[in-house]
Design a protein around this motif. Structure first.
Motif, PDB file in Angstrom:
ATOM      1  N   PRO A 179       0.839  -1.210   0.000  1.00 47.34           N
ATOM      2  CA  PRO A 179       0.000   0.000   0.000  1.00 47.34           C
ATOM      3  C   PRO A 179       0.871   1.257   0.000  1.00 47.34           C
ATOM      4  CG  PRO A 179      -0.745  -1.569   1.659  1.00 47.34           C
ATOM      5  CD  PRO A 179       0.564  -2.070   1.163  1.00 47.34           C
ATOM      6  N   ILE A 180       0.434   2.273  -0.736  1.00 47.46           N
ATOM      7  CA  ILE A 180       1.154   3.544  -0.815  1.00 47.46           C
ATOM      8  C   ILE A 180       0.260   4.647  -0.266  1.00 47.46           C
ATOM      9  CG2 ILE A 180       2.210   5.254  -2.347  1.00 47.46           C
ATOM     10  CD1 ILE A 180       2.817   2.966  -4.301  1.00 47.46           C
ATOM     11  N   VAL A 181       0.734   5.313   0.789  1.00 47.62           N
ATOM     12  CA  VAL A 181       0.026   6.457   1.370  1.00 47.62           C
ATOM     13  C   VAL A 181       0.768   7.715   0.953  1.00 47.62           C
ATOM     14  CG1 VAL A 181      -0.768   7.584   3.485  1.00 47.62           C
ATOM     15  CG2 VAL A 181      -0.730   5.065   3.339  1.00 47.62           C
ATOM     16  N   VAL A 182       0.128   8.544   0.155  1.00 43.33           N
ATOM     17  CA  VAL A 182       0.753   9.790  -0.306  1.00 43.33           C
ATOM     18  C   VAL A 182       0.634  10.839   0.788  1.00 43.33           C
ATOM     19  CG1 VAL A 182       0.499  11.698  -1.937  1.00 43.33           C
ATOM     20  CG2 VAL A 182       0.425   9.335  -2.747  1.00 43.33           C
ATOM     21  N   LEU A 183       1.746  11.523   1.031  1.00 45.17           N
ATOM     22  CA  LEU A 183       1.823  12.564   2.048  1.00 45.17           C
ATOM     23  C   LEU A 183       2.317  13.816   1.356  1.00 45.17           C
ATOM     24  CD1 LEU A 183       1.628  12.902   5.180  1.00 45.17           C
ATOM     25  CD2 LEU A 183       4.086  12.425   5.242  1.00 45.17           C
ATOM     26  N   SER A 184       1.443  14.824   1.207  1.00 40.92           N
ATOM     27  CA  SER A 184       1.837  15.961   0.380  1.00 40.92           C
ATOM     28  C   SER A 184       1.149  17.248   0.799  1.00 40.92           C
ATOM     29  CB  SER A 184       1.515  15.674  -1.090  1.00 40.92           C
ATOM     30  OG  SER A 184       1.883  16.773  -1.896  1.00 40.92           O
ATOM     31  N   ALA A 185       1.836  18.362   0.539  1.00 42.25           N
ATOM     32  CA  ALA A 185       1.251  19.685   0.776  1.00 42.25           C
ATOM     33  C   ALA A 185       0.368  20.111  -0.372  1.00 42.25           C
ATOM     34  CB  ALA A 185       2.365  20.709   0.991  1.00 42.25           C
ATOM     35  N   ARG A 186       0.356  19.357  -1.453  1.00 43.05           N
ATOM     36  CA  ARG A 186      -0.468  19.711  -2.610  1.00 43.05           C
ATOM     37  C   ARG A 186      -1.938  19.420  -2.305  1.00 43.05           C
ATOM     38  NH1 ARG A 186       3.067  16.955  -7.530  1.00 43.05           N
ATOM     39  NH2 ARG A 186       5.084  17.851  -6.962  1.00 43.05           N
ATOM     40  N   GLU A 187      -2.771  20.441  -2.388  1.00 39.60           N
ATOM     41  CA  GLU A 187      -4.189  20.271  -2.083  1.00 39.60           C
ATOM     42  C   GLU A 187      -5.053  20.226  -3.346  1.00 39.60           C
ATOM     43  OE1 GLU A 187      -5.557  23.035   0.778  1.00 39.60           O
ATOM     44  OE2 GLU A 187      -3.899  22.730   2.145  1.00 39.60           O
ATOM     45  N   ASP A 188      -4.436  20.392  -4.490  1.00 34.40           N
ATOM     46  CA  ASP A 188      -5.172  20.384  -5.748  1.00 34.40           C
ATOM     47  C   ASP A 188      -5.839  19.025  -5.955  1.00 34.40           C
ATOM     48  OD1 ASP A 188      -6.146  20.686  -8.272  1.00 34.40           O
ATOM     49  OD2 ASP A 188      -4.210  20.869  -9.267  1.00 34.40           O
ATOM     50  N   GLN A 189      -7.148  19.048  -6.218  1.00 31.99           N
ATOM     51  CA  GLN A 189      -7.893  17.810  -6.428  1.00 31.99           C
ATOM     52  C   GLN A 189      -7.300  16.985  -7.562  1.00 31.99           C
ATOM     53  OE1 GLN A 189     -10.401  17.056  -4.480  1.00 31.99           O
ATOM     54  NE2 GLN A 189     -11.596  15.486  -5.484  1.00 31.99           N
ATOM     55  N   ALA A 190      -6.853  17.641  -8.628  1.00 29.88           N
ATOM     56  CA  ALA A 190      -6.292  16.914  -9.769  1.00 29.88           C
ATOM     57  C   ALA A 190      -5.035  16.148  -9.370  1.00 29.88           C
ATOM     58  CB  ALA A 190      -5.982  17.895 -10.906  1.00 29.88           C
ATOM     59  N   GLN A 191      -4.229  16.730  -8.474  1.00 28.46           N
ATOM     60  CA  GLN A 191      -3.023  16.050  -8.017  1.00 28.46           C
ATOM     61  C   GLN A 191      -3.380  14.798  -7.218  1.00 28.46           C
ATOM     62  OE1 GLN A 191       0.102  16.584  -8.657  1.00 28.46           O
ATOM     63  NE2 GLN A 191      -0.009  18.535  -9.730  1.00 28.46           N
ATOM     64  N   LYS A 192      -4.403  14.917  -6.385  1.00 24.99           N
ATOM     65  CA  LYS A 192      -4.829  13.754  -5.613  1.00 24.99           C
ATOM     66  C   LYS A 192      -5.313  12.635  -6.534  1.00 24.99           C
ATOM     67  CE  LYS A 192      -6.238  16.334  -1.492  1.00 24.99           C
ATOM     68  NZ  LYS A 192      -7.321  16.587  -0.520  1.00 24.99           N
ATOM     69  N   VAL A 193      -6.126  13.007  -7.494  1.00 25.24           N
ATOM     70  CA  VAL A 193      -6.652  12.008  -8.417  1.00 25.24           C
ATOM     71  C   VAL A 193      -5.520  11.376  -9.226  1.00 25.24           C
ATOM     72  CG1 VAL A 193      -8.119  11.650 -10.441  1.00 25.24           C
ATOM     73  CG2 VAL A 193      -8.941  13.046  -8.531  1.00 25.24           C
ATOM     74  N   ALA A 194      -4.534  12.195  -9.651  1.00 25.83           N
ATOM     75  CA  ALA A 194      -3.400  11.659 -10.410  1.00 25.83           C
ATOM     76  C   ALA A 194      -2.633  10.636  -9.589  1.00 25.83           C
ATOM     77  CB  ALA A 194      -2.478  12.798 -10.838  1.00 25.83           C
ATOM     78  N   ALA A 195      -2.430  10.928  -8.306  1.00 22.93           N
ATOM     79  CA  ALA A 195      -1.708   9.987  -7.442  1.00 22.93           C
ATOM     80  C   ALA A 195      -2.506   8.703  -7.243  1.00 22.93           C
ATOM     81  CB  ALA A 195      -1.414  10.646  -6.094  1.00 22.93           C
ATOM     82  N   LEU A 196      -3.810   8.834  -7.004  1.00 22.69           N
ATOM     83  CA  LEU A 196      -4.648   7.651  -6.831  1.00 22.69           C
ATOM     84  C   LEU A 196      -4.734   6.844  -8.121  1.00 22.69           C
ATOM     85  CD1 LEU A 196      -7.496   9.313  -4.757  1.00 22.69           C
ATOM     86  CD2 LEU A 196      -5.850   7.646  -3.903  1.00 22.69           C
ATOM     87  N   ASP A 197      -4.836   7.544  -9.228  1.00 20.88           N
ATOM     88  CA  ASP A 197      -4.924   6.879 -10.526  1.00 20.88           C
ATOM     89  C   ASP A 197      -3.654   6.118 -10.842  1.00 20.88           C
ATOM     90  OD1 ASP A 197      -6.399   6.183 -12.741  1.00 20.88           O
ATOM     91  OD2 ASP A 197      -5.808   7.925 -13.915  1.00 20.88           O
ATOM     92  N   ALA A 198      -2.511   6.625 -10.362  1.00 26.18           N
ATOM     93  CA  ALA A 198      -1.231   5.964 -10.605  1.00 26.18           C
ATOM     94  C   ALA A 198      -1.062   4.714  -9.756  1.00 26.18           C
ATOM     95  CB  ALA A 198      -0.080   6.936 -10.330  1.00 26.18           C
ATOM     96  N   GLY A 199      -1.872   4.572  -8.705  1.00 35.03           N
ATOM     97  CA  GLY A 199      -1.794   3.370  -7.887  1.00 35.03           C
ATOM     98  C   GLY A 199      -1.646   3.611  -6.408  1.00 35.03           C
ATOM     99  N   ALA A 200      -1.707   4.879  -5.953  1.00 31.19           N
ATOM    100  CA  ALA A 200      -1.675   5.149  -4.516  1.00 31.19           C
ATOM    101  C   ALA A 200      -2.954   4.641  -3.868  1.00 31.19           C
ATOM    102  CB  ALA A 200      -1.512   6.647  -4.255  1.00 31.19           C
ATOM    103  N   ASP A 201      -2.865   4.338  -2.579  1.00 30.49           N
ATOM    104  CA  ASP A 201      -4.005   3.780  -1.862  1.00 30.49           C
ATOM    105  C   ASP A 201      -4.682   4.776  -0.928  1.00 30.49           C
ATOM    106  OD1 ASP A 201      -3.859   0.629  -2.358  1.00 30.49           O
ATOM    107  OD2 ASP A 201      -1.836   1.421  -2.240  1.00 30.49           O
TER     108      ASP A 201
END
Length: 242
Positions: free
Chosen positions: A85-107
């Motif tokens: 499992p990959i938990v992304v930890l980031s200061a980026r709050e942009d919805q598109a960035q979150k979706v990109a990370a999840l789409d790439a395989g983050a959990d």
């Protein structure tokens, strides 16, 4: 064992922290080791991929803003062979960035600043999910296009090739397949897959159902098996409606 603790025979779950903030890495190291975890860390994406290859982690904590590679690139690099499992930890709050990370395989996705207790809870959830023991009596569900073996936690195509799923993709598919032909509400799916704190993040479901359709459906734009119940949730249709 209730967590993934197979790595290197240590008996402890291994957490790989990838972040260029040395202070944050130290703080996480103190908290993780105090709770019995083994921790590895890396300050950039290239080092992280090398560390993970040498010592496969049980869960990855990943900052998107790395000095050499974008965090999404690191996710793609890990997902080629690593199912942790990959938990992304980031200061980026942009919805598109979150979706990109999840789409790439983050959990999962935690926005900085964050509470240490919350992050540790997310880690526990991430570690628990892949470690659910296989149910030996679980059925094998077969469709004309793929087969889901719930006991072996494995999906194969009609031609017998294994379909690689991330832990979150598998967890979502498993919930739907265990309720064939029955509507599963979005809130139930979110809480079953991501944990009890979730219930309104329907964008997570859209991303992961789309990923499953790309991997399993003959025509993802016209799904036969993973069906959206508009405004309510989803259901698995085991029979081919053609």
């Amino acid at each position: 064992m209730t967590q993934r603790q197979e790595s290197a025979g240590t008996g402890r779950a291994c957490v790989l922290v990838i972040d260029d903030d040395a202070t944050l890495r130290r703080a996480l190291g103190i908290n993780l080791r105090a709770r019995g975890y083994e921790m590895l860390d890396a300050a950039d994406g290239t080092t992280a991929l090398a560390v993970a290859a040498r010592r496969p982690p049980d869960v990855v904590i990943l900052d998107l803003g790395l000095p050499d590679l974008d965090g999404v690139e690191v996710i793609h690099g890990l997902r080629g062979w690593c199912h942790a499992p990959i938990v992304v930890l980031s200061a980026r709050e942009d919805q598109a960035q979150k979706v990109a990370a999840l789409d790439a395989g983050a959990d999962d996705y935690v926005t900085k600043p964050f509470g240490m207790d919350e992050l540790l809870a997310r880690i526990r959830v991430a570690l628990r999910r892949p470690a659910v023991p296989a149910d030996e009596s679980a059925p094998v569900v077969t469709t004309p296009d793929f087969t889901v073996d719930l006991a072996a936690r494995r999906v194969t195509t009609a031609g017998g090739e294994e379909v690689r799923l991330t832990p979150t993709e598998w967890a979502l598919l498993e919930v739907l397949v265990r309720h064939p032909g029955r509507h599963v509400p979005s809130r139930m799916l979110l809480q079953e897959v991501w944990g009890p704190a979730y219930g309104t993040e329907t964008n997570y479901l859209r991303v992961y159902v789309a990923q499953l359709r790309r991997k399993l459906e003959p025509d993802p734009a016209r799904p036969r098996y993973l069906i959206t119940d508009p405004g309510m949730g989803y259901h698995f249709a085991p029979a081919d409606p053609r």
